[in-house]
Write a protein that holds these residues in place. Sequence first.
Motif, PDB file in Angstrom:
ATOM      1  N   LEU A 151       0.821  -1.208   0.000  1.00 44.84           N
ATOM      2  CA  LEU A 151       0.000   0.000   0.000  1.00 44.84           C
ATOM      3  C   LEU A 151       0.854   1.256   0.000  1.00 44.84           C
ATOM      4  O   LEU A 151       0.565   2.231  -0.701  1.00 44.84           O
ATOM      5  N   ILE A 152       1.926   1.232   0.797  1.00 45.64           N
ATOM      6  CA  ILE A 152       2.824   2.385   0.826  1.00 45.64           C
ATOM      7  C   ILE A 152       3.487   2.587  -0.533  1.00 45.64           C
ATOM      8  O   ILE A 152       3.580   3.717  -1.047  1.00 45.64           O
ATOM      9  N   LYS A 154       2.332   1.644  -3.428  1.00 47.64           N
ATOM     10  CA  LYS A 154       1.315   2.099  -4.367  1.00 47.64           C
ATOM     11  C   LYS A 154       1.070   3.597  -4.218  1.00 47.64           C
ATOM     12  O   LYS A 154       0.933   4.326  -5.208  1.00 47.64           O
ATOM     13  N   ARG A 155       1.023   4.052  -2.960  1.00 46.78           N
ATOM     14  CA  ARG A 155       0.812   5.486  -2.718  1.00 46.78           C
ATOM     15  C   ARG A 155       1.990   6.307  -3.230  1.00 46.78           C
ATOM     16  O   ARG A 155       1.808   7.381  -3.815  1.00 46.78           O
ATOM     17  N   VAL A 156       3.197   5.806  -3.041  1.00 47.22           N
ATOM     18  CA  VAL A 156       4.382   6.520  -3.525  1.00 47.22           C
ATOM     19  C   VAL A 156       4.370   6.597  -5.050  1.00 47.22           C
ATOM     20  O   VAL A 156       4.686   7.642  -5.638  1.00 47.22           O
ATOM     21  N   LYS A 158       1.758   6.538  -6.977  1.00 45.17           N
ATOM     22  CA  LYS A 158       0.717   7.478  -7.368  1.00 45.17           C
ATOM     23  C   LYS A 158       1.192   8.913  -7.214  1.00 45.17           C
ATOM     24  O   LYS A 158       0.942   9.771  -8.076  1.00 45.17           O
ATOM     25  N   GLN A 159       1.900   9.202  -6.122  1.00 47.32           N
ATOM     26  CA  GLN A 159       2.436  10.543  -5.908  1.00 47.32           C
ATOM     27  C   GLN A 159       3.472  10.893  -6.972  1.00 47.32           C
ATOM     28  O   GLN A 159       3.522  12.027  -7.450  1.00 47.32           O
ATOM     29  N   GLU A 162       1.621  11.819 -10.060  1.00 45.10           N
ATOM     30  CA  GLU A 162       1.035  13.152  -9.951  1.00 45.10           C
ATOM     31  C   GLU A 162       2.100  14.233 -10.083  1.00 45.10           C
ATOM     32  O   GLU A 162       1.882  15.263 -10.734  1.00 45.10           O
TER      33      GLU A 162
END
Length: 394
Positions: A151-152, A154-156, A158-159, A162
């Motif tokens: 999850l971490i 995946k969030r990284v 995504k960031q 962006e």
Amino acid sequence: MIFKLLLTFFAADTFGLTLQQVPLNWALVLEAIFLAMTFKLRLPLLKQENALFIALLLDTLFWITWLYFSGGATNAFISMLLLPIALAAVMLPMWAPWVLSGLSVCAYSAMIFAVPDHHMQMHGMDMSSHYQGMWFNFVISALVMTSSVALIAKRVRKQDQELAKIREGQLRQEQLLALGTASAQMAHQLATPMFSMRLLIDELQDEAAQPQELVEEMDGALKRCEDALGELRLATDVIRSGHQQTLPVLELVSSFKQKLDLFMPQTEVDYEMKLADDHLKVQSDTSLLPALLALAENAARASQEHIGQPRVSFSVERNKQSLLIRIRDYGAGIDNELLNQLGHHLVQNPKGLGVSLMLSHASLERIGGRLMLSHHQSGGSVATVTLPLSKDLQ
């Protein structure tokens, strides 16, 4: 691989490994071949998720094989099965570490059941609870990696995506700012010679000896230049103020026809209206019409180069809360390499740098619209413009 070789041939007794040497040697040979292949193909593997997953899957299988033939669940390095899971959690989608975790847990469980009875008793102590605790600790560690770490990661990712979009947008805005500054400077420089030309044409009109048709043609061309310069100044003021307005779709299409007939009279245009409601309105400013005209000009030029005739298809239809305007050319189409770059970046191409498409895309973005280029099934390309409908008519 080097770590396994050191443990197998130099440190087996130190760490109490129970080796089955013959099958272990064959497994190490196969793994060496696998590593040689993956090292040679390392760049393509990193670019393709499926290929990278297969590599990690095979690596997990090699770890399971080495552990099985070097003591199984009694091997102190059983936790090395977590390495491929960790890599998958960081680099691959969520499903990949779950698959590797399931495979590793099943293999570890099988090794637990395969531990000989005499290994369960050591110095008069029952070691079964110890091995079960190790198994439970391994399961917990695998679950943490497949959930929290994934999850971490995946969030990284995504960031990062962006941030890449933001950087791309900033670069595009910088390029557009430079183009806008140059346009304003050129408009200012054109004002004086155009004023001088207006005075000269007025003098020529007063002289009867001059061919009136030629004078009228020059006068018409100059008027178009003056109108374009006036529209540029108006657009600059509107953009500076950030003012937007709602514009009836029929009025937009009518203005588009008039401008196209004026600036591109030789172009054959096929109009198709697919609107059930004649009162639709869209968000607009002074840059919308020039953006559509630039797309039509590009389409006419592409058709001229391919079929020897400037021909364009223009269709309008509603799609839920948006208005779709499609401008199709009859050209040779756009290369796939350029298809995703045109309108977003300045591209080096024998036919130009894609400035007009980039300006059109920026103009549409400013009013909440977007531009998408695609291939047409019958040949040529299609520029699809999506505009938001006025909220009171959605």
